[in-house]
Design an enzyme around this catalytic site. Structure first.
Site, PDB file in Angstrom:
ATOM      1  CG  ASP A 132      -8.741   9.846   0.062  1.00  0.00           C
ATOM      2  OD1 ASP A 132      -8.465   9.444  -1.083  1.00  0.00           O
ATOM      3  OD2 ASP A 132      -8.914   9.097   1.029  1.00  0.00           O
ATOM      4  CG  ASN A 146      -7.114   3.474  11.058  1.00  0.00           C
ATOM      5  OD1 ASN A 146      -7.749   3.288  10.021  1.00  0.00           O
ATOM      6  ND2 ASN A 146      -6.446   4.573  11.280  1.00  0.00           N
ATOM      7  CG  HIS A 161      -8.578   5.004   7.213  1.00  0.00           C
ATOM      8  ND1 HIS A 161      -7.266   5.309   7.466  1.00  0.00           N
ATOM      9  CD2 HIS A 161      -8.566   4.406   5.988  1.00  0.00           C
ATOM     10  CE1 HIS A 161      -6.512   4.925   6.461  1.00  0.00           C
ATOM     11  NE2 HIS A 161      -7.274   4.370   5.544  1.00  0.00           N
ATOM     12  CD  GLU A 211      -6.705   8.131   9.584  1.00  0.00           C
ATOM     13  OE1 GLU A 211      -7.194   6.993   9.758  1.00  0.00           O
ATOM     14  OE2 GLU A 211      -5.603   8.309   9.038  1.00  0.00           O
TER      15      GLU A 211
HETATM   16  C1  F6R Z   1      -7.767   5.874  -0.492  1.00  0.00           C
HETATM   17  C2  F6R Z   1      -8.578   5.769   0.709  1.00  0.00           C
HETATM   18  C3  F6R Z   1      -8.166   4.916   1.855  1.00  0.00           C
HETATM   19  C4  F6R Z   1      -7.711   3.521   1.442  1.00  0.00           C
HETATM   20  C5  F6R Z   1      -7.259   2.724   2.659  1.00  0.00           C
HETATM   21  C6  F6R Z   1      -6.737   1.354   2.297  1.00  0.00           C
HETATM   22  O1  F6R Z   1      -8.372   6.747  -1.429  1.00  0.00           O
HETATM   23  O2  F6R Z   1      -9.558   6.416   0.769  1.00  0.00           O
HETATM   24  O3  F6R Z   1      -9.261   4.799   2.741  1.00  0.00           O
HETATM   25  O4  F6R Z   1      -8.772   2.859   0.807  1.00  0.00           O
HETATM   26  O5  F6R Z   1      -6.243   3.426   3.317  1.00  0.00           O
HETATM   27  O6  F6R Z   1      -5.566   1.494   1.569  1.00  0.00           O
HETATM   28  P1  F6R Z   1      -4.895   0.243   0.838  1.00  0.00           P
HETATM   29  O7  F6R Z   1      -5.821  -0.160  -0.229  1.00  0.00           O
HETATM   30  O8  F6R Z   1      -3.599   0.794   0.279  1.00  0.00           O
HETATM   31  O9  F6R Z   1      -4.691  -0.795   1.879  1.00  0.00           O
END
Ligand code: F6R
Length: 251
Positions: free
Chosen positions: A67, A136, A138, A143
């Protein structure tokens, strides 16, 4: 689904890096799907060490990131392009022409998303996808209540995600509210998936993804349907899992 439970963040990072390194050793021209955020930083550090020790070579590797924030250019310090370059790519011999990250500044978002999907297909598909998980549930920026059939697309970020990610920005108002993300369908087409989770704040999401019902309300739950997915979780992230049951069901 396989679950590897380790003591701490460092062990999680080492295990994940070893899996990525084995993938590259077995198939030097692997196509990797990569994630950003706090969780994979230790894995990237370990991979750099393995590269510096001469055990792996990135020259033929192709990468696709999950992303990118909408509206941030590559040279913006908060962009995922910048993150990947600073934390990983610039320390390796990867060919930057083989690096793919959605363009957050694309004028025509639909075209950008279609082209991204086409590039993934043209590369032969993702061999190994690395995922983190949001509180959450994701994965990527898919989401809750996402459509499972979605491919790369524009997403509106959840309030929870904006709050969680505001730690990387000066203020919450600077956090972009949308992003371009691979969809669940894109992720599910990867041949292998590893999901990394560390910390107690991920425990509910991990438990839901492993034991909960498969529902778009918890996007990571769809991984139960993937034929080759491994969760690498530290003790805190695993704290809501029934490890005895998991040993029986998954090991
Ligand atoms: C980032 C991504 C997100 C993160 C998730 C956890 O490229 O795709 O799904 O893996 O938000 O983020 P952290 O590791 O910062 O807790």
């Amino acid at each position: 689904m396989r679950i590897i439970c380790v003591d701490n963040y460092e062990q999680m990072s080492k295990k994940a890096a070893n899996i990525v390194a084995s993938q590259i050793i077995l198939k030097p021209n692997s196509v990797l799907g990569l994630a950003t955020g706090s969780t994979p930083l230790g894995m990237y550090k370990q991979l750099i060490k393995t590269y510096e020790a001469g055990h792996i070579d990135f020259q033929e590797v192709t990468t696709f990131n999950l992303d990118e924030y909408y509206g941030l250019s590559r040279d913006n310090k908060q962009s995922y392009y910048y993150y990947m370059y600073e934390n990983f790519f610039k320390h390796t011999n990867i060919d930057m022409r083989k690096v793919n990250i959605p363009n957050g500044m694309a004028k025509d978002i639909n075209e950008e998303c279609c082209e991204y999907e086409k590039k993934i297909r043209k590369s032969g598909g993702i061999d190994l996808q690395v995922l983190g998980i949001g509180r959450n549930g994701h994965i990527g920026f898919n989401e809750p209540d996402i459509k499972f059939e979605a491919t790369t697309h524009m997403v509106k970020l959840d309030e929870q995600t904006i709050k969680d990610n505001s730690r990387f920005f000066k203020s919450i108002d600077e956090v972009p509210t949308s992003a371009i993300s691979m969809g669940i369908k894109t992720i599910m087409q990867s041949r292998k998936i590893i999901l990394l989770a560390s910390g107690e704040e991920k425990a509910d999401a991990v438990n839901g993804a492993v034991n909960g019902k498969i529902t778009p309300e918890l996007p990571a739950s769809v991984l139960q349907l993937h034929p080759d997915v491994t969760f690498i979780v530290d003790k805190e992230a695993a704290s809501k899992l029934d490890l005895e049951k998991i040993k029986k069901d998954y090991c």
